[in-house]
Design a protein around this motif. Structure first.
Motif, short mmCIF file in Angstrom:
data_model
loop_
_atom_site.label_atom_id
_atom_site.label_comp_id
_atom_site.label_asym_id
_atom_site.label_seq_id
_atom_site.Cartn_x
_atom_site.Cartn_y
_atom_site.Cartn_z
N ARG A 6 4.19 -0.05 5.11
CA ARG A 6 5.38 -1.72 5.42
C ARG A 6 6.68 -0.77 4.35
O ARG A 6 7.55 -0.45 4.99
CB ARG A 6 5.06 -2.77 4.51
CG ARG A 6 4.17 -3.76 6.22
CD ARG A 6 5.13 -3.48 6.24
NE ARG A 6 4.32 -4.58 8.16
CZ ARG A 6 4.99 -6.11 7.96
NH1 ARG A 6 4.86 -6.99 6.38
NH2 ARG A 6 3.95 -7.40 8.96
N ALA A 7 6.32 0.12 3.25
CA ALA A 7 7.38 0.65 3.02
C ALA A 7 7.65 1.27 3.01
O ALA A 7 8.92 1.94 3.04
CB ALA A 7 6.65 0.63 1.47
N VAL A 8 6.98 2.03 3.30
CA VAL A 8 7.75 3.57 5.07
C VAL A 8 8.00 3.61 6.16
O VAL A 8 8.32 4.35 6.56
CB VAL A 8 6.17 4.64 3.84
CG1 VAL A 8 6.32 5.33 3.29
CG2 VAL A 8 5.46 4.36 4.85
N GLY A 9 7.71 2.28 6.54
CA GLY A 9 8.15 1.64 7.79
C GLY A 9 6.99 2.63 9.31
O GLY A 9 7.08 2.39 10.24
N GLN A 10 5.68 2.33 8.48
CA GLN A 10 4.81 2.79 9.13
C GLN A 10 4.23 1.46 10.34
O GLN A 10 3.05 0.92 9.46
CB GLN A 10 4.16 3.67 8.61
CG GLN A 10 4.08 4.94 8.47
CD GLN A 10 4.20 6.14 9.53
OE1 GLN A 10 3.38 5.71 10.40
NE2 GLN A 10 5.76 7.07 9.36
N GLU A 11 4.67 1.08 10.47
CA GLU A 11 4.34 -0.06 11.85
C GLU A 11 2.22 -0.26 12.17
O GLU A 11 1.57 -0.71 11.35
CB GLU A 11 5.03 -0.66 12.57
CG GLU A 11 4.90 -2.02 12.92
CD GLU A 11 5.30 -2.35 14.27
OE1 GLU A 11 5.05 -3.45 14.91
OE2 GLU A 11 6.25 -1.51 15.09
N ARG A 12 2.15 0.82 12.89
CA ARG A 12 0.99 1.29 13.72
C ARG A 12 -0.27 1.49 12.00
O ARG A 12 -1.44 0.85 12.40
CB ARG A 12 0.61 2.78 13.87
CG ARG A 12 -0.38 2.74 14.71
CD ARG A 12 -0.32 3.91 15.72
NE ARG A 12 -1.45 4.75 16.09
CZ ARG A 12 -2.25 6.10 15.29
NH1 ARG A 12 -2.38 5.82 14.49
NH2 ARG A 12 -3.94 5.61 16.51
N GLY A 13 0.38 1.86 10.96
CA GLY A 13 -0.59 1.94 10.13
C GLY A 13 -0.78 1.37 9.21
O GLY A 13 -1.80 0.45 8.65
N ALA A 14 0.62 -0.08 9.43
CA ALA A 14 0.36 -1.39 8.76
C ALA A 14 -1.14 -2.57 9.86
O ALA A 14 -1.74 -3.01 8.94
CB ALA A 14 1.68 -1.88 8.30
N ALA A 15 -0.57 -1.15 10.90
CA ALA A 15 -1.66 -2.46 11.44
C ALA A 15 -2.99 -2.57 11.34
O ALA A 15 -3.93 -3.30 11.87
CB ALA A 15 -0.95 -2.34 13.24
N GLN A 16 -3.02 -0.80 11.05
CA GLN A 16 -4.56 -0.41 10.71
C GLN A 16 -5.35 -1.40 9.22
O GLN A 16 -6.66 -1.60 9.84
CB GLN A 16 -4.54 1.09 10.76
CG GLN A 16 -4.07 2.05 12.06
CD GLN A 16 -4.02 3.13 11.54
OE1 GLN A 16 -3.95 3.89 10.41
NE2 GLN A 16 -3.48 4.33 12.41
N ALA A 17 -4.65 -0.92 8.74
CA ALA A 17 -4.85 -1.78 7.08
C ALA A 17 -4.78 -3.31 8.28
O ALA A 17 -5.63 -3.58 7.29
CB ALA A 17 -4.04 -2.09 6.50
N ALA A 18 -4.46 -4.26 8.58
CA ALA A 18 -4.13 -5.22 8.49
C ALA A 18 -5.85 -5.95 9.87
O ALA A 18 -6.14 -6.71 9.36
CB ALA A 18 -3.46 -5.80 9.48
N CYS A 19 -6.12 -4.70 10.46
CA CYS A 19 -7.54 -4.53 11.29
C CYS A 19 -8.10 -4.95 10.20
O CYS A 19 -8.99 -5.36 10.40
CB CYS A 19 -7.40 -3.31 12.28
SG CYS A 19 -9.02 -2.95 13.10
N ASN A 20 -8.53 -3.96 8.90
CA ASN A 20 -9.40 -4.24 8.41
C ASN A 20 -9.83 -5.13 7.49
O ASN A 20 -11.00 -5.57 7.19
CB ASN A 20 -9.37 -2.66 7.89
CG ASN A 20 -10.16 -1.07 8.09
OD1 ASN A 20 -10.56 -0.88 9.08
ND2 ASN A 20 -9.51 -0.04 8.17
#
Length: 299
Positions: free
Chosen positions: A88-102
């Motif tokens: 989130r801090a670096v504006g990576q929405e897709r990465g944040a969604a990956q982490a949220a999935c996990n």
């Protein structure tokens, strides 16, 4: 593994991080989870020294996967949260969604189903907005497991059926097999044991092709449960014994012991109403390494 530890030297930090990323997929597949934690920690340090917060987020995410596979569930959740906030801090929405999935899938391990569904639904929305079909399939595979545990069985069936379609479209046969495994469980819970057996056999064939021995063991364990509930003790016992053999090949000693115990209980002359064998050992159908569709429903 030794090479990833060279990250202590700043001149190797970037290369060590990249090596850890490539190695993580192999360690997860072969279930060398303790090694995965070591490599993940080294990658975190390398990314910090390189000043790359996105790479650090990826390293936290991978470490979470290995921690969950070793049974350190709360540490895994914390690692995923670290990844989520860094993305989130670096504006990576897709990465944040990956982490949220996990996060969502792992919250299901500890019975926090409402929070799990919220996290997975948020991740699903992100991947649908961005058109990331492969990651959407991974989220759907995980979400179907939680929905089944919540007794929302019809939703589970529909959700994982769509995951199978998406994996087929994106050409990921191994993870498609893990979705078939989940589909079999959902169909059995929905009262369709014959269709459930067919789905599990689909999963088993592909797992054997890819030499995913732990995946074979998991699917055979579920097949044993399906046969046992259908009043077919001989088939159940055969499935559990085969599951134990595959677990042995995967080095999963505890899982093999559980499968053999289930076979002994089914093969003994016990009175009607004996306890149902234990639920399948926990394993990801698909927490992700690089996308929400990677890993399954230890995935």
């Amino acid at each position: 593994m030794a090479a990833t530890r060279w990250a202590a030297d700043p001149q190797f930090a970037r290369d060590a991080f990249l090596l850890a990323g490539y190695l993580a997929e192999y360690l997860q597949f072969r279930r060398y989870s303790d090694d995965g934690v070591v490599v993940g920690r080294a990658a975190q340090g390398a990314a910090r020294r390189a000043g790359d917060r996105k790479c650090e987020a990826e390293a936290w995410n991978r470490t979470g996967i290995s921690l969950r596979d070793t049974g350190r569930v709360w540490e895994a959740i914390e690692a995923y949260r670290q990844a989520f906030f860094l993305y989130r801090a670096v504006g990576q929405e897709r990465g944040a969604a990956q982490a949220a999935c996990n996060i969502g899938y792992t919250l299901g391990d500890v019975g926090q189903f409402d929070d799990a569904i919220r996290a997975l639904t948020d991740a699903l929305g992100c991947f649908q907005r961005t058109g990331d079909l492969h990651s959407e399939a991974g989220v759907r595979t995980n979400l179907a497991v939680i929905l089944r545990k919540c007794c929302r069985v019809q939703e589970s069936v529909e959700t994982v059926r769509r995951a199978i379609q998406l994996y087929r479209e994106t050409g990921d046969r191994l993870r498609e097999s893990r979705a078939w495994h989940g589909y079999g469980q959902a169909l059995d819970a929905f009262g369709k044991p014959r269709e459930a057996v067919d789905a599990c056999l689909q999963a088993l064939a592909v797992s054997e092709e890819f030499e995913d021995w732990h995946g074979c063991g998991k699917t055979l364990y579920v097949l044993g449960m399906i046969h046992e509930r259908a009043g077919e003790p001989a088939r159940a016992r055969s499935s559990w014994l085969r599951a134990a053999e595959f677990y042995d090949r995967a080095g999963a000693v505890r899982d093999a012991a559980l499968a053999r115990r289930a076979a002994r209980l089914t093969g003994s002359a016990e009175p009607a109403g004996k306890p149902t064998p234990a639920s399948p050992p926990v394993g990801k159908t698909a927490p992700s390494t690089g996308s929400a569709g990677r890993g399954a429903a230890r995935r």
